[in-house]
Design a protein around this motif. Structure first.
Motif, PDB file in Angstrom:
ATOM      1  N   VAL A 198     108.894  79.298  90.938  1.00 13.04           N
ATOM      2  CA  VAL A 198     109.946  78.795  91.815  1.00 13.04           C
ATOM      3  C   VAL A 198     110.511  79.956  92.629  1.00 13.04           C
ATOM      4  CG1 VAL A 198     110.545  76.844  90.358  1.00 13.04           C
ATOM      5  CG2 VAL A 198     111.643  79.040  89.951  1.00 13.04           C
ATOM      6  N   PHE A 199     110.972  79.626  93.856  1.00 15.11           N
ATOM      7  CA  PHE A 199     111.419  80.655  94.778  1.00 15.11           C
ATOM      8  C   PHE A 199     112.715  80.221  95.448  1.00 15.11           C
ATOM      9  CE2 PHE A 199     106.831  80.393  94.495  1.00 15.11           C
ATOM     10  CZ  PHE A 199     106.502  81.674  94.088  1.00 15.11           C
ATOM     11  N   PRO A 200     113.763  81.027  95.323  1.00  9.57           N
ATOM     12  CA  PRO A 200     115.029  80.674  95.974  1.00  9.57           C
ATOM     13  C   PRO A 200     114.890  80.774  97.483  1.00  9.57           C
ATOM     14  CG  PRO A 200     115.126  82.903  95.089  1.00  9.57           C
ATOM     15  CD  PRO A 200     113.814  82.330  94.641  1.00  9.57           C
ATOM     16  N   GLY A 201     115.567  79.897  98.172  1.00  9.33           N
ATOM     17  CA  GLY A 201     115.494  79.906  99.629  1.00  9.33           C
ATOM     18  C   GLY A 201     116.319  78.791 100.225  1.00  9.33           C
TER      19      GLY A 201
ATOM     20  N   ILE B  20      94.409  84.050 100.552  1.00 10.35           N
ATOM     21  CA  ILE B  20      95.545  84.258 101.457  1.00 10.35           C
ATOM     22  C   ILE B  20      95.460  83.318 102.660  1.00 10.35           C
ATOM     23  CG2 ILE B  20      96.613  85.914 103.039  1.00 10.35           C
ATOM     24  CD1 ILE B  20      95.861  88.127 101.072  1.00 10.35           C
ATOM     25  N   ILE B  21      94.256  83.177 103.225  1.00 11.67           N
ATOM     26  CA  ILE B  21      94.081  82.264 104.370  1.00 11.67           C
ATOM     27  C   ILE B  21      94.403  80.831 103.955  1.00 11.67           C
ATOM     28  CG2 ILE B  21      92.366  81.260 105.928  1.00 11.67           C
ATOM     29  CD1 ILE B  21      90.997  84.029 105.952  1.00 11.67           C
ATOM     30  N   GLY B  22      93.941  80.433 102.764  1.00 11.14           N
ATOM     31  CA  GLY B  22      94.235  79.090 102.265  1.00 11.14           C
ATOM     32  C   GLY B  22      95.719  78.879 102.045  1.00 11.14           C
ATOM     33  N   MET B  23      96.405  79.896 101.516  1.00 13.47           N
ATOM     34  CA  MET B  23      97.842  79.767 101.281  1.00 13.47           C
ATOM     35  C   MET B  23      98.609  79.707 102.601  1.00 13.47           C
ATOM     36  SD  MET B  23     100.026  79.385  98.863  1.00 13.47           S
ATOM     37  CE  MET B  23      99.196  79.948  97.378  1.00 13.47           C
TER      38      MET B  23
ATOM     39  N   GLY C 167     114.565  75.499  98.278  1.00 18.25           N
ATOM     40  CA  GLY C 167     113.682  76.606  97.950  1.00 18.25           C
ATOM     41  C   GLY C 167     112.228  76.168  97.953  1.00 18.25           C
ATOM     42  N   GLY C 168     111.379  76.939  97.274  1.00 21.80           N
ATOM     43  CA  GLY C 168     109.947  76.633  97.217  1.00 21.80           C
ATOM     44  C   GLY C 168     109.449  76.562  95.788  1.00 21.80           C
TER      45      GLY C 168
ATOM     46  N   MET D 124     110.958  83.628 102.069  1.00 17.41           N
ATOM     47  CA  MET D 124     110.618  82.862 100.877  1.00 17.41           C
ATOM     48  C   MET D 124     109.106  82.634 100.789  1.00 17.41           C
ATOM     49  SD  MET D 124     111.654  78.952  99.924  1.00 17.41           S
ATOM     50  CE  MET D 124     110.480  78.339 101.140  1.00 17.41           C
ATOM     51  N   GLN D 125     108.479  82.325 101.912  1.00 16.98           N
ATOM     52  CA  GLN D 125     107.048  82.048 101.892  1.00 16.98           C
ATOM     53  C   GLN D 125     106.226  83.321 101.669  1.00 16.98           C
ATOM     54  OE1 GLN D 125     106.437  79.840 105.539  1.00 16.98           O
ATOM     55  NE2 GLN D 125     107.223  77.938 104.648  1.00 16.98           N
ATOM     56  N   ALA D 126     106.709  84.446 102.201  1.00 15.09           N
ATOM     57  CA  ALA D 126     106.045  85.720 101.898  1.00 15.09           C
ATOM     58  C   ALA D 126     106.168  86.041 100.414  1.00 15.09           C
ATOM     59  CB  ALA D 126     106.654  86.837 102.740  1.00 15.09           C
ATOM     60  N   HIS D 127     107.337  85.765  99.846  1.00 11.81           N
ATOM     61  CA  HIS D 127     107.564  85.948  98.404  1.00 11.81           C
ATOM     62  C   HIS D 127     106.597  85.078  97.610  1.00 11.81           C
ATOM     63  CE1 HIS D 127     110.641  85.571  94.842  1.00 11.81           C
ATOM     64  NE2 HIS D 127     109.552  86.238  94.514  1.00 11.81           N
ATOM     65  N   LEU D 128     106.381  83.851  98.062  1.00 12.54           N
ATOM     66  CA  LEU D 128     105.480  82.926  97.371  1.00 12.54           C
ATOM     67  C   LEU D 128     104.052  83.465  97.337  1.00 12.54           C
ATOM     68  CD1 LEU D 128     105.537  79.090  97.742  1.00 12.54           C
ATOM     69  CD2 LEU D 128     103.366  80.294  97.920  1.00 12.54           C
ATOM     70  N   ILE D 129     103.567  83.970  98.464  1.00 12.29           N
ATOM     71  CA  ILE D 129     102.189  84.476  98.533  1.00 12.29           C
ATOM     72  C   ILE D 129     102.012  85.696  97.637  1.00 12.29           C
ATOM     73  CG2 ILE D 129     100.456  85.512 100.049  1.00 12.29           C
ATOM     74  CD1 ILE D 129     101.579  83.791 102.314  1.00 12.29           C
ATOM     75  N   VAL D 130     102.960  86.629  97.688  1.00 10.90           N
ATOM     76  CA  VAL D 130     102.869  87.835  96.862  1.00 10.90           C
ATOM     77  C   VAL D 130     102.936  87.475  95.376  1.00 10.90           C
ATOM     78  CG1 VAL D 130     104.024  90.003  96.258  1.00 10.90           C
ATOM     79  CG2 VAL D 130     103.806  89.328  98.655  1.00 10.90           C
ATOM     80  N   ALA D 131     103.843  86.547  95.030  1.00 14.29           N
ATOM     81  CA  ALA D 131     103.989  86.149  93.622  1.00 14.29           C
ATOM     82  C   ALA D 131     102.741  85.436  93.111  1.00 14.29           C
ATOM     83  CB  ALA D 131     105.207  85.242  93.464  1.00 14.29           C
ATOM     84  N   ALA D 132     102.049  84.708  93.960  1.00 14.39           N
ATOM     85  CA  ALA D 132     100.815  84.034  93.545  1.00 14.39           C
ATOM     86  C   ALA D 132      99.678  85.029  93.339  1.00 14.39           C
ATOM     87  CB  ALA D 132     100.415  82.984  94.578  1.00 14.39           C
TER      88      ALA D 132
END
Length: 585
Positions: free
Chosen positions: A328-331, A426-429, A335-336, A39-47
């Motif tokens: 929004v991200f399912p998880g 990316i480092i900040g996220m 979720g996130g 989910m968190q990898a999905h969040l970074i890519v989506a951002a």
């Protein structure tokens, strides 16, 4: 719960060594929390996705590139309009106004939620408001995605290992550089053995003539910039470019919003609308300068900390409102979630960094030269002609192995500052997610994203010795050579507008006469340059100097062409399909 196979694997890792025990512990924990990591990898890519595509879509001619030359005959045809991207620039005072306005808006929403107790009515109102905006945001995103797909299917140029082919729509030929340099019509027409508009290995496929004709017609339909004119009495007077993909994109925008409001607010539709908002905003907003953008981000940095850690406003509003202003991200568990502000606000600085990279690209190519008309001791700064850097993804792919310069090279430049800002983001996220997992409490993402992006940008400039260049870079127009002339013209136009006049009275009168008897008028016309080229082909009149233009147009009104070895001039009318309602009707 871990599977029996994984449990057995970790049971086999035994020993008293702290290192082995640590590896065993963290390995098993990572496996058990794998859904959270996904989910968190999905969040970074989506951002990063809307930031990357929005930054590239915001590219325009930098002041270090040559200014487009004005028409020599002064003929400003409406269907030859050049639409320059317009961006809303910020000033240093916005560093104070942004946090204040955001805080007031957040407080108002918070008290409305508390007063209503049930936020369903507020959700309904805001959902429809953002849905209307979402039609255009998603429509723009879909249209540009279709335009990019078109460049892969029907590129304007492509290269094999030995030759570079320029696809010319009017001749319906794929022309090599040697054929164009021959400047002979017979050589030109017999030059290519590729009768279809397809590129790469597909161009070698032998297709029936009817299918080739269909493909050429489809390419013309997908790539032509038509001229849309709209007039509604005392309401609208519009002239703009439009492509088939723009109309399809707008339809897709309507369909997305209808599905969002009918079948349910599923996460992927919410994110699609959010992507549209971010994509459009990055093309419309600019910090103007790096130091102005830094001030704004620092102001919002303290705003985010205050609203998340010291007040209940941010968390209450974010969790109560179910509107498309977040990703929004399912998880696992709930979720996130990531607010669009955490994408757009650092994103406008990252987009500015990409435009600064393009500025440096052309700045490094400037040369001091002494033209023949100048005295030997006098030199003039010569700028390189600007090549479009947006929307050429297909051409870049098909010419990746080319050894010759093509129009796709305009999109190839060093992106040092942009990639530095991406790494900082990316480092900040990652820092945000790490702290979130440790403390199990909502975190203000800007607390970590702002330092990550700003430190990455300013430290890169410091290490490269370009701090003064970065500090002096501005998008307010003052770096242009004719800035004073442009500024005077703008002031003159503002003065004339206050006096109730329009710049260019004669042209304005002609337009008023043209629509004197119209109540409603909508028309779509073929660009005159393209029609001139088509008619020139039919009359065997070719302007060889224009053959390799990216849009395939090589003959136009008033241009010198070649026919039977003699120059001729082709006069072209307009080809317009229109619908109008006059006052009498």
């Amino acid at each position: 719960m871990a599977s029996p196979v994984i449990n057995k694997f970790f049971e086999n890792i035994q020993g008293d060594s702290p290192i082995i025990q640590s590896i065993r512990y963290w390995g098993q924990k990572i496996y058990e929390d794998r859904e959270i990591w996904k989910m968190q990898a999905h969040l970074i890519v989506a951002a990063l996705f809307p930031i990357y595509i929005g930054s590239h879509a915001s590219l325009r001619r930098p002041p270090s590139a040559e200014m487009p030359k004005k028409s020599e005959d002064g003929d400003e045809e409406e269907d030859e309009i050049k639409i320059e991207p317009t961006m809303e620039g910020f000033s240093p005072s916005d560093a104070i106004m942004f946090p204040m306005m955001a805080g007031c808006t957040l407080a108002v929403l918070y008290f409305i939620i508390k007063w209503l107790k049930d936020p369903r009515i507020l959700n309904l109102i805001l959902t429809w408001y953002f849905s209307i905006l979402g039609v255009f945001g998603v429509g723009k995103l879909a249209a540009d995605a279709l335009n990019v797909a078109t460049t892969f299917i029907f590129p304007s140029v492509w290269s094999s290992h030995r030759k570079t082919y320029h696809i010319n729509q009017e001749l319906r030929k794929q022309l090599t550089d040697n054929a164009i340099e021959a400047r002979n019509l017979k050589t030109l027409m017999a030059a290519s053995d590729k009768p279809s508009p397809l590129a790469g290995p597909l161009s070698a496929i032998s297709l029936p003539r009817s299918i080739n004709s269909f493909l050429w017609n489809l390419r013309a339909l997908a790539t032509t910039n038509w001229i849309l004119r709209g007039y509604i009495h005392n309401i609208l007077n519009l002239t703009t470019h439009i492509r088939l993909n723009d109309a399809i994109g707008l339809v897709l925008g309507f369909v997305t919003i209808i599905f969002y409001n009918t079948i349910g607010k599923v996460w992927w539709l919410t994110n699609l609308i959010g992507f549209g908002f971010c994509y459009g905003t990055l093309q419309l907003m600019s910090p103007t300068t790096f130091w102005t953008g830094s001030l704004i981000l620092i102001g919002l940095f303290f705003y985010d900390i205050t609203m998340v850690f010291y007040t209940p406003l941010m968390v209450t509003v974010a969790t109560s409102l179910d509107v498309p202003i977040k990703l929004v991200f399912p998880g696992p568990k709930k979720g996130g979630m990531l607010g669009l502000g955490d994408v757009v606000l650092p994103g406008i600085m990252m987009a500015l960094a990409l435009r600064f990279d393009l500025y440096l690209h052309y700045l490094r190519q400037q040369r001091l030269e002494a033209p023949v008309s100048f005295k030997p001791q006098e030199k003039k700064l010569m700028k390189v002609k600007y090549q479009d850097a947006t929307g050429l993804w297909g051409e870049r792919f098909w010419t990746s192995n080319s050894t010759k310069i093509t129009e796709a090279d305009g999109a190839r430049f060093q992106k040092t500052y942009f990639y530095a800002s991406v790494m900082g983001y990316i480092i900040g996220m990652l820092t945000t997610l790490t702290v979130l997992n440790i403390f199990r409490h909502a975190q203000p993402a800007l607390l970590y994203l702002v330092p990550g992006v700003l430190i990455a940008l300013w430290s890169t400039a410091l290490f490269r010795g370009e701090l003064s260049l970065m500090w002096g870079y501005t998008e307010d127009g003052s770096l242009e050579e004719d800035w004073e002339e442009m500024k005077a013209k703008r002031e003159r136009e503002e003065k004339e507008e206050k006096e109730g006049k329009k710049a260019g009275d004669e042209k304005g009168k002609e337009k008023n006469k043209e629509h004197a008897h119209h109540v409603v008028l909508f028309s779509i016309s073929e660009p005159k340059r393209r029609k001139a080229a088509r008619m020139a082909v039919e009359a065997d009149e070719i302007n060889f100097g224009e053959l390799a233009k990216p849009d395939g147009v090589f003959a136009f009104k008033g241009a010198e062409k070649v026919k039977d070895g003699k120059p001729v001039v082709n006069q072209v009318g307009d080809d317009t399909d229109e619908f109008s309602v006059s006052e009498e009707e």
